[in-house]
Design a protein around this motif. Sequence first.
Motif, PDB file in Angstrom:
ATOM      1  N   ILE A 182      29.396 -32.376  33.887  1.00 59.00           N
ATOM      2  CA  ILE A 182      29.203 -31.031  33.790  1.00 59.00           C
ATOM      3  C   ILE A 182      28.585 -30.515  32.684  1.00 59.00           C
ATOM      4  O   ILE A 182      28.622 -30.486  32.085  1.00 59.00           O
ATOM      5  CB  ILE A 182      31.043 -31.169  33.490  1.00 59.00           C
ATOM      6  N   VAL A 260      36.359 -34.266  39.311  1.00 61.09           N
ATOM      7  CA  VAL A 260      34.730 -33.108  39.836  1.00 61.09           C
ATOM      8  C   VAL A 260      35.760 -31.970  40.565  1.00 61.09           C
ATOM      9  O   VAL A 260      36.133 -31.159  40.123  1.00 61.09           O
ATOM     10  CB  VAL A 260      33.794 -33.322  40.438  1.00 61.09           C
ATOM     11  N   THR A 272      27.525 -28.743  38.293  1.00 61.18           N
ATOM     12  CA  THR A 272      27.645 -29.996  37.719  1.00 61.18           C
ATOM     13  C   THR A 272      26.410 -30.710  38.078  1.00 61.18           C
ATOM     14  O   THR A 272      25.602 -30.837  39.165  1.00 61.18           O
ATOM     15  CB  THR A 272      28.857 -30.695  39.897  1.00 61.18           C
TER      16      THR A 272
END
Length: 319
Positions: A182, A260, A272
């Motif tokens: 991330i 996520v 991502t």
Amino acid sequence: MTLSKRSAARGGKQPSLAQLRAFDAVAEHLHFRDAAAAIGMSQPALSGAVSALEEVLGVQLLERTTRKVLLSPAGERLAVRAKDVLEAVGALIEEAEAVRAPFTGALRLGAIPTVAPYLLPTVLRLVHERYPELDLQVHEEQTASLVDGLLAGRLDLLLLAVPLGVPGVTELPLFDEDFVLITPLDHWLGGREGIPREALRELNLLLLDEGHCLRDQALDICREAGRGDVPVTTTAAGLSTLVQLVAGGLGVTLLPRTAVKVETSRSSQLLTGFFAEPAPTRRIALAMRTGAARGAEYEALAAELRRAMDVLPVRVVPR
């Protein structure tokens, strides 16, 4: 003096349940024939049971006349106690029946913070639909506390990352999931696929506080990538804070795939990135005490969870 000592002082005799039931019926109906019919006992047997109870207790419970039956003062006091004992025995039998019935009663489930918010919706939905009589009680704690609680009997089952390598604990694997990277929007690895693990050697990696197994997993991934140490300047107590720190440009972090969607949806300043195969992974499992009395139930629950989780971005472990 305890019940057993008082009983010993009287020669070891104790009331039987049949005697208590007979007396309770007579106390309720104040009529031998009606009381005998109510509990399915012959009238002579009922009368004999009450007489035997009076002998065991050493008190007169009834005043018998040719026309009616009355409770003596002692009988009035002890009738309440007898009813309490019979209700307690009934509750004991009901509880035993509930224990024998699978997926009923309380189940104390412990889960780690990096699993609970993302998998519990699936777990709770499954329990609600398949096991409506199961009283699921959830406790969110870090791994060490959960394992201690399991071994001490405070918890029945754990949902966490494995392997634990703890004697006396049996793991029931559920699935493997990849870690992703991330990053902020302007990061050079943001949104990329096929990221080599070696890229972790140079990144400003943000970590959870000590005690979280996900922190240890992230450090292990860095070591596998050839990074000797990870300077710790900023940490967070939870993944939500960690991701917001990334969105603010303080660094990058690793998230398991199941987290996520929930965590990155809170900010438009995140991207991502996906690692090249084989990507770093973690395994999630249920854990129970080895030889647990409800072990067969827990294994069946694990099988149902594997089927329920095949819609998540994970690789279910075949069993």
